[in-house]
Design a protein around this motif. Structure first.
Motif, PDB file in Angstrom:
ATOM      1  N   ASP A  32     -35.136 -29.908  17.828  1.00 15.11           N
ATOM      2  CA  ASP A  32     -36.118 -30.515  16.941  1.00 15.11           C
ATOM      3  C   ASP A  32     -37.495 -30.492  17.622  1.00 15.11           C
ATOM      4  O   ASP A  32     -37.659 -29.904  18.690  1.00 15.11           O
ATOM      5  CB  ASP A  32     -35.720 -31.946  16.541  1.00 15.11           C
TER       6      ASP A  32
ATOM      7  N   VAL B 158     -30.113 -25.131  10.537  1.00 15.57           N
ATOM      8  CA  VAL B 158     -28.805 -25.502  11.065  1.00 15.57           C
ATOM      9  C   VAL B 158     -27.638 -25.299  10.096  1.00 15.57           C
ATOM     10  O   VAL B 158     -26.512 -25.657  10.406  1.00 15.57           O
ATOM     11  CB  VAL B 158     -28.826 -26.949  11.604  1.00 15.57           C
TER      12      VAL B 158
ATOM     13  N   ALA C 183     -29.561 -31.529   6.165  1.00 14.67           N
ATOM     14  CA  ALA C 183     -29.755 -30.190   6.708  1.00 14.67           C
ATOM     15  C   ALA C 183     -28.414 -29.480   6.916  1.00 14.67           C
ATOM     16  O   ALA C 183     -28.233 -28.329   6.513  1.00 14.67           O
ATOM     17  CB  ALA C 183     -30.528 -30.268   8.015  1.00 14.67           C
ATOM     18  N   SER C 184     -27.475 -30.171   7.551  1.00 12.53           N
ATOM     19  CA  SER C 184     -26.155 -29.568   7.755  1.00 12.53           C
ATOM     20  C   SER C 184     -25.065 -30.607   7.556  1.00 12.53           C
ATOM     21  O   SER C 184     -24.217 -30.504   6.684  1.00 12.53           O
ATOM     22  CB  SER C 184     -26.057 -28.980   9.169  1.00 12.53           C
TER      23      SER C 184
HETATM   24  N1  CR6 Z   1     -30.023 -36.578  11.196  1.00 11.78           N
HETATM   25  C1  CR6 Z   1     -29.665 -33.743  10.069  1.00 11.78           C
HETATM   26  O1  CR6 Z   1     -30.070 -34.725   9.177  1.00 11.78           O
HETATM   27  C2  CR6 Z   1     -27.760 -32.373  10.944  1.00 11.78           C
HETATM   28  C3  CR6 Z   1     -28.141 -32.842  12.337  1.00 11.78           C
HETATM   29  C4  CR6 Z   1     -27.826 -31.793  13.385  1.00 11.78           C
HETATM   30  C5  CR6 Z   1     -30.052 -34.130  11.488  1.00 11.78           C
HETATM   31  C6  CR6 Z   1     -28.171 -33.433   9.925  1.00 11.78           C
HETATM   32  O2  CR6 Z   1     -27.893 -32.946   8.634  1.00 11.78           O
HETATM   33  O3  CR6 Z   1     -26.378 -32.138  10.895  1.00 11.78           O
HETATM   34  O4  CR6 Z   1     -29.556 -33.153  12.407  1.00 11.78           O
HETATM   35  N2  CR6 Z   1     -31.494 -34.123  11.569  1.00 11.78           N
HETATM   36  O5  CR6 Z   1     -28.413 -30.572  13.064  1.00 11.78           O
HETATM   37  C7  CR6 Z   1     -32.282 -34.819  12.426  1.00 11.78           C
HETATM   38  O6  CR6 Z   1     -31.867 -35.624  13.221  1.00 11.78           O
HETATM   39  C8  CR6 Z   1     -33.743 -34.584  12.370  1.00 11.78           C
HETATM   40  C9  CR6 Z   1     -29.550 -35.536  11.834  1.00 11.78           C
HETATM   41  O7  CR6 Z   1     -28.722 -35.716  12.653  1.00 11.78           O
END
Ligand code: CR6
Length: 816
Positions: free
Chosen positions: A322, A438, A656-657
């Protein structure tokens, strides 16, 4: 256990070592408590990993190879002891050794406090990636921060979240960590920039007015059956004693004081925000401290190995998890320009071939920006360098799109609408040789919606690497019964070759196998039910559907949509004489950021609804709602193997994932989910019949928005939904306190329902009805569960790491 390790393990020597460590801790074997024994066990084991860590550090082959440096403000590693035993191949041998001392290994492992040095998925992903790097022997160093307090501990008082500090290190210290004072660094802050003249050249030199020592602590990342131990190096802030006097003499002490921040609290706490940019000065200080110490350590290793500075990109790559460590880019530039006195072009050529950036979110509130004024004050030289990077970048944009002001505005590293802000994501894309999302859908949206202009300017730079999870922790360790069953059928290689699980698919219709598979699930449900009985005094029916939503509390994740479904089930049980349903237990576990009021209101509402339903004799054991407090890795290890249904119900385009989705599918749970994040790819793998997809997809969401969305219209047209919502306003769940749950009602009604809970409600209920129907056909359900386990091998973090290695980092495995 590999033959070599079997040979190397000497049980009686190990028992002697444990007793010696116990004695050093000041305890005698006959009076020591379990906790003392756990510390002794950890220390005795750490002796082995420390020597492997040092050996790996001195390995000439690794020094001559390329390494990845994974920079992350979060590493949510969870307990290490059990995991390391599995990796070392010593689990059974140690269980045997400690039993001869009259101890149970699982009891000892329970004594360890989770190092919760992360918030959620992003931090856990970093931990899974370190595990997979070590297992596959791709040279790596993890760089993070040594927070004194991890993520807060959560409890409930009359249903409301309470936060308490998490002093994760035992007073005696965490047994697995090793302090490395010889590798400490000095990190500067504030001050000014001077111009120095030397041999006819002028150089710029930053003179910081505050200096803090960065003390590294190494945690061993033990590769699964690989004899490789890589360091997870966590920097701790320490006061530099002589500094105060120097600064005082230099007349600059007030500045340091104004900061009202001293070394002692720099790495005190992890910021408890998930997917939210808090914008606090101390956070930027943490980020710079982390980046600068890590860059310095990377350069030290590179130069000590005898490589030329110009060869940095051939030996080291730096992955930015990030934008949190973005400031590492101008920091490397500063060191190359001002300390090593390279010219700009040479320095930029090195830096921009060294960094790569992973984007983990599209949420605007999570995209970091820092005020230019703040950076200029805290890091004056870095601000100059950022300006220069942007100036040159704007020339590039001008060359590509002459006179296009709009393009420059969106691409610029500086946002000058209003207070001038530095956009960290833009700086990352400009300064990196690769950028990745991701999950496939997320990466597409990064290209289409977040960075279309960057994608046009640098075609191919933005890529996809779908996230993954380590099968060692998330199957072999947390679900030993299922692991043994799998090994009986397909052998023992699967934890390192997860695609092999596919061979299990051939047993999906085998009724004998179905029975054994579901017996394992049943035992895991009993284990969880036992935990719930012991800690929450709620009795559960383990024949019920265990329906699980475990993740950070966030509106976009829509725990409140789940809650509305629960309320509607409750109301139907009470009001519809003919209503029949398979018994269900709905589990929630989630922490809310302490400053996120609505998230806390949702937690409160879930707890109040749970209390009412669980104590209503008319419901019996048809429906129970359990909110498990203090969600953490070790709790996930108990819940995930017991899940029948995995709730992945974010509004499409927002998650995102997700990685909990992968963990539960791997352990034989069926997903109910939207077409979001990695759900899309899970569906591709397991097939439409083995997943419950509902709701609007990304296009459906934008079409609805375009048409104009009216949550009130949905409310009035759906009696089931209306009744559920209305019950939030009366005293059904909060006797004597009408309106106590109004914030949740308002979040979907008054505030326009930004995450479309009401729009997706009907189809969500439909999908849950399908689940109810299918669960009652035990054999069909078993088939689906088996196919989930069998078909999600793709989501091993070993595969994610190989994708990074082949498409981005270009590393060679170094076998030890
Ligand atoms: N909150 C995403 O929201 C993803 C993870 C790891 C996140 C989540 O969907 O699986 O990252 N994003 O890629 C952030 O923290 C910015 C999460 O954990």
């Amino acid at each position: 256990m590999t033959p070599k390790q079997q040979h190397a393990f000497d049980k009686s020597a190990f028992k002697i070592s444990m007793v010696q460590h116990l004695t050093q801790l000041g305890h005698a074997p006959d009076t020591a408590q379990l906790r003392d024994w756990y510390l002794a066990l950890g220390r005795a084991l750490a002796e082995h990993t420390t020597s492997d860590l040092v050996a790996t550090e001195h390995d000439q082959a690794i020094k001559q190879a390329k390494s990845v440096n994974y920079l992350s403000l979060e590493f949510l590693i969870g307990r290490l002891t059990g995991n390391n035993l599995i990796s070392m191949g010593l689990y059974d041998a140690i269980a045997d050794a400690v039993s001869e001392l009259g101890l149970g290994l699982t009891d000892l492992l329970e004594q360890e406090r989770d190092p919760s040095l992360g918030n959620g998925g992003l931090g856990r992903l970093a931990a899974c990636f370190m595990d997979s790097l070590a297992a596959q022997q791709y040279p790596a160093v993890g760089y993070g921060l040594h927070y004194e307090y991890g993520l807060f501990r959560q409890s409930f008082h009359e249903g409301a979240q309470q936060e308490a500090p998490d002093a994760w290190r035992e007073p005696e210290g965490y047994p697995w960590e090793l302090v490395r004072p010889e590798l400490s660094q000095i990190i500067g802050f504030y001050g000014h920039v001077e111009v120095v003249e030397e041999a006819g050249h002028t150089y710029r030199q930053w003179v910081p007015s505050l200096k803090i020592q960065a003390m590294p602590w190494d945690l061993p990342i033990v590769g699964y059956q690989s004899n490789t131990v890589y360091p997870l190096r966590l920097w701790e802030g320490r006061a530099l004693t002589p500094f105060a006097l120097d600064a005082f003499n230099a007349g600059d002490y007030t500045h340091a004081q104004q900061a009202d921040i001293d070394a002692g609290n720099l790495t005190k706490v992890l910021y408890p925000n998930d997917n939210h940019d808090a914008g606090k000065t101390l956070r930027l200080m943490q980020q710079y401290f982390h980046s600068a110490a890590s860059v310095a350590d990377i350069l030290r290793r590179h130069l000590e190995a005898g490589h030329a500075l110009a060869a940095l990109p051939e030996y080291e790559t730096i992955q930015l998890n990030d934008t949190h460590p973005t400031i590492a880019i101008p920091e490397l530039m500063r060191v190359l320009l001002d300390d090593y006195r390279l010219g700009w072009d040479e320095a930029w050529s090195i830096a921009s071939r060294t960094f790569a950036y992973t984007n983990h979110t599209l949420l605007p509130e999570a995209l970091e920006t820092w005020s230019e004024a703040l950076i200029a004050r805290l890091l004056p030289r870095h601000m100059e360098i950022i300006f220069e990077i942007n100036h040159r970048f704007m020339q590039e944009v001008e060359a590509k799109w002459p006179d296009d002001v709009a393009k420059k505005q969106v691409l610029s590293v500086i946002d000058d609408k209003g207070e001038r802000m530095v956009r960290m994501a833009n700086l990352c894309v400009v300064g990196s040789y690769a950028v990745n999302g991701v999950a496939a859908l997320h990466s597409q949206l990064v290209k289409r919606d977040l960075f279309p202009e960057f994608d046009a300017l640098y075609p191919g730079r933005i890529q996809n690497v779908t996230n993954g999870i380590t099968p060692r922790r998330w199957l072999k360790f947390c679900n030993p019964d299922l692991s043994n069953l799998i090994s009986e059928k397909i052998g023992e290689q699967w934890p390192a070759q997860l695609e092999q699980l596919e061979q299990i698919a051939q047993y999906a219709d085998d009724t004998a196998f179905q029975k054994i598979f579901m017996d394992v699930k049943k035992r895991n449900k009993q284990r969880l039910a036992g935990w719930v009985k012991e800690h929450l005094d709620i009795t559960l029916n383990t024949d019920a559907i265990f329906d699980v939503q475990i993740k950070r509390l966030h509106e976009y994740k829509r725990q409140h949509l789940n809650l509305l479904h629960v309320i509607s089930l409750y109301q139907r049980l009470l009001n519809e004489p003919d209503f029949d349903m398979a018994p269900r237990v709905v589990f929630f576990a989630a922490k809310a950021a302490p400053g996120y009021e609505l998230a806390k209101s949702i937690i409160y509402a879930i707890n109040k609804v749970a209390e009412t339903i669980n104590n209503d004799p008319r419901v019996g054991d048809k429906l129970k709602v359990v909110f498990i407090p203090d969600y953490r890795v070790s709790m996930a290890e108990i819940i995930i193997p017991a899940a029948d249904v995995s709730e992945q119900i974010s509004m499409a385009g927002k998650e995102a994932s997700g990685t909990g989705n992968m963990k539960m599918a791997l352990n034989g749970a069926l997903t109910i989910g939207t077409m979001d994040g990695a759900n899309v790819e899970i569906r591709e793998e397991v097939g439409d019949d083995n997943i419950y997809i509902f709701g609007l997809d990304v296009d459906g969401v934008s079409e609805l928005r375009q048409k104009g969305y009216q949550p009130e219209a949905v409310y009035h047209s759906q009696p089931l939904l209306k009744a559920a919502l209305d019950s939030l306003l009366d005293e059904t769940f909060t006797p004597g306190q009408p309106g106590a749950l109004r914030p949740v009602f308002d979040s979907v009604m008054g505030s326009g329902d930004p995450y479309l809970c009401l729009a997706d409600f009907a189809d969500y209920v439909r999908a849950h009805n399908d689940i109810d129907r299918d669960y009652r056909d035990a054999s069909q359900w078993a088939r689906k569960a088996i196919l989930n386990t069998a078909l999600v091998g793709k989501f091993s973090s070993d595969r994610s790491i190989r994708d990074y290695v082949n498409n981005i980092w270009q590393l060679e495995a170094i076998k030890r």
